[in-house]
Design an enzyme around this catalytic site. Structure first.
Site, PDB file in Angstrom:
ATOM      1  N   TYR A 146      -5.669  14.692 -25.282  1.00 24.58           N
ATOM      2  CA  TYR A 146      -6.247  13.611 -26.069  1.00 24.58           C
ATOM      3  C   TYR A 146      -7.761  13.612 -25.983  1.00 24.58           C
ATOM      4  CZ  TYR A 146      -1.617  11.597 -26.705  1.00 24.58           C
ATOM      5  OH  TYR A 146      -0.316  11.397 -27.065  1.00 24.58           O
ATOM      6  N   LYS A 198       7.650  -4.861   1.162  1.00 26.08           N
ATOM      7  CA  LYS A 198       7.516  -5.395  -0.200  1.00 26.08           C
ATOM      8  C   LYS A 198       7.284  -4.257  -1.190  1.00 26.08           C
ATOM      9  CE  LYS A 198       2.748  -6.294   1.106  1.00 26.08           C
ATOM     10  NZ  LYS A 198       1.827  -7.272   1.686  1.00 26.08           N
TER      11      LYS A 198
END
Ligand SMILES: *Cc1c(COP(=O)(O)O)cnc(C)c1O
Length: 362
Positions: A264, A54
């Site tokens: 940042y 998956k």
């Protein structure tokens, strides 16, 4: 070791307009992947060993991983969504594919019948939908305590379940990575379930469950994370090899003066003059901010500490320890799953499955 294919060229007719090579790459060590399947198959004893595939093989790519797992000997492949089926069918037969979410809509039933992929029936409603839609062979999930998907053992006597043509009767362990009594309770409940309904094969263990011993193996095991290099239990340490390798290139260098900050929110401030490199990897690639603090990239044995916050497409590293490095040089991003999980408090599963699409197509 095999590199993933580079992305296709744009559909422009000018051949000189080749898409430039990316400045970061995910390498999948296919030998390690095959080794891990064989190691898990050995511990699975007499049981055969499938593969949970998956989420695009936990982020590493169906087209890269499925042929390797298939050639190693895997014969049953577990997907979650119906949308994950078509890419699998390029590599394996439809009846080898089991879809864990089951037929939630009539459209799912039609798709299952048209493709031949087999649903894992999880509820009375799904069983009815499957039968009414003309479905034949299927799998059945019985819930033994995880309370996520699956029929209650007490429901198994229901005529609709009894009328199913069941290949794999399965259940899923909630705490196989821990040594707690719940594992034995689920084992007992599952053993009980196997006596209540006809089926061809039975299956309980995920990766961690395989390490719990032969009692948990039944006919078929369903490893996922350990195939891809995860170590969910210490028994696997030393047997499971790293599969995913991440590298990124320096795209600019600069020298900071004392008092200058990086990134940042100016989280890092230089207390000395230092040379730094901006590296082409960020949280959009699945390199989360949680991995920033205290982490270092490497070149050979040399560590290059990360400075400041992880940006969407970039990180900045301290180049003091490797003054020879410059633009275009490649750095290793340490990606041993157990170590990275410990360093970042992000689970081994999440570290893999968040790898960004931009990186996967490299
Ligand atoms: C994902 C999944 C697996 C594989 O689990 P791992 O912990 O990754 O080995 C097995 N069975 C089911 C039902 C799953 O959902």
């Amino acid at each position: 070791m095999v590199r993933r294919q580079t992305s296709p060229t744009m559909s422009l007719d000018k051949s000189f307009l080749q898409t430039p090579s990316p400045t970061h790459r995910l390498r999948v060590d296919t030998d390690a992947l095959a080794n891990n399947w064989r190691a898990l198959d050995a511990v699975s004893g007499d049981a055969s060993t499938g593969a949970a595939v998956k989420a695009d093989c936990y982020g590493l790519g169906v087209d890269t991983c499925i042929p390797v797992l298939r050639d190693a000997g895997a014969e049953t492949f577990f997907a979650a969504h119906w949308s994950e089926v078509p890419p699998l069918l390029n590599h394996v037969a439809a009846e080898q594919v089991a879809v864990l979410h089951g037929p939630v809509t009539d459209e799912d039933v039609r798709f299952a019948i048209a493709t031949g992929a087999r649903p894992v029936i999880n509820s009375i409603e799904q069983a009815q939908r499957w039968k009414e839609g003309g479905g034949a062979v299927c799998h059945l999930m019985v819930d033994t305590g995880i309370n996520r998907l699956g029929a209650a053992p007490s429901e198994l006597s229901d005529p609709i379940f009894q009328s199913l043509d069941i290949d794999i009767l399965m259940s899923h362990l909630a705490c196989a990575d821990e040594d707690i009594p719940m594992n034995a309770r689920q084992l007992d409940a599952f053993r009980g379930a196997t006596t209540m309904i006809e089926h061809r094969r039975s299956s309980l263990a995920n990766s961690a469950g395989i390490a719990l011993g032969a009692d948990y193996a039944f006919d078929l095991t369903r490893p996922g994370i350990a195939l891809y290099g995860g170590v969910p239990r210490s028994e696997f340490a030393g047997r499971i090899r790293q599969v995913a390798f991440l590298e990124a290139a320096i795209i600019q260098t600069r020298t900071l003066s004392i008092g200058e900050s990086v990134g940042y929110n100016a989280q890092f401030t230089a207390d000395r003059s230092m040379r730094v490199g901006t590296v082409s990897l960020g949280y959009a690639d699945g390199f989360l901010r949680a991995r920033g603090n205290g982490f270092a990239l490497r070149v050979g044995d040399v560590e290059l500490p990360l400075l400041g916050k992880v940006s969407m497409d970039m990180i900045v590293v301290d180049l003091t320890n490797a003054p020879e490095l410059g633009e275009g040089d490649w750095l290793d991003v340490p990606f041993s799953l157990p170590d990275a999980a410990q360093q970042s408090s992000v689970s081994q599963y999440e570290l893999l499955t968040v790898l960004g699409q931009r990186l996967r197509s490299c």
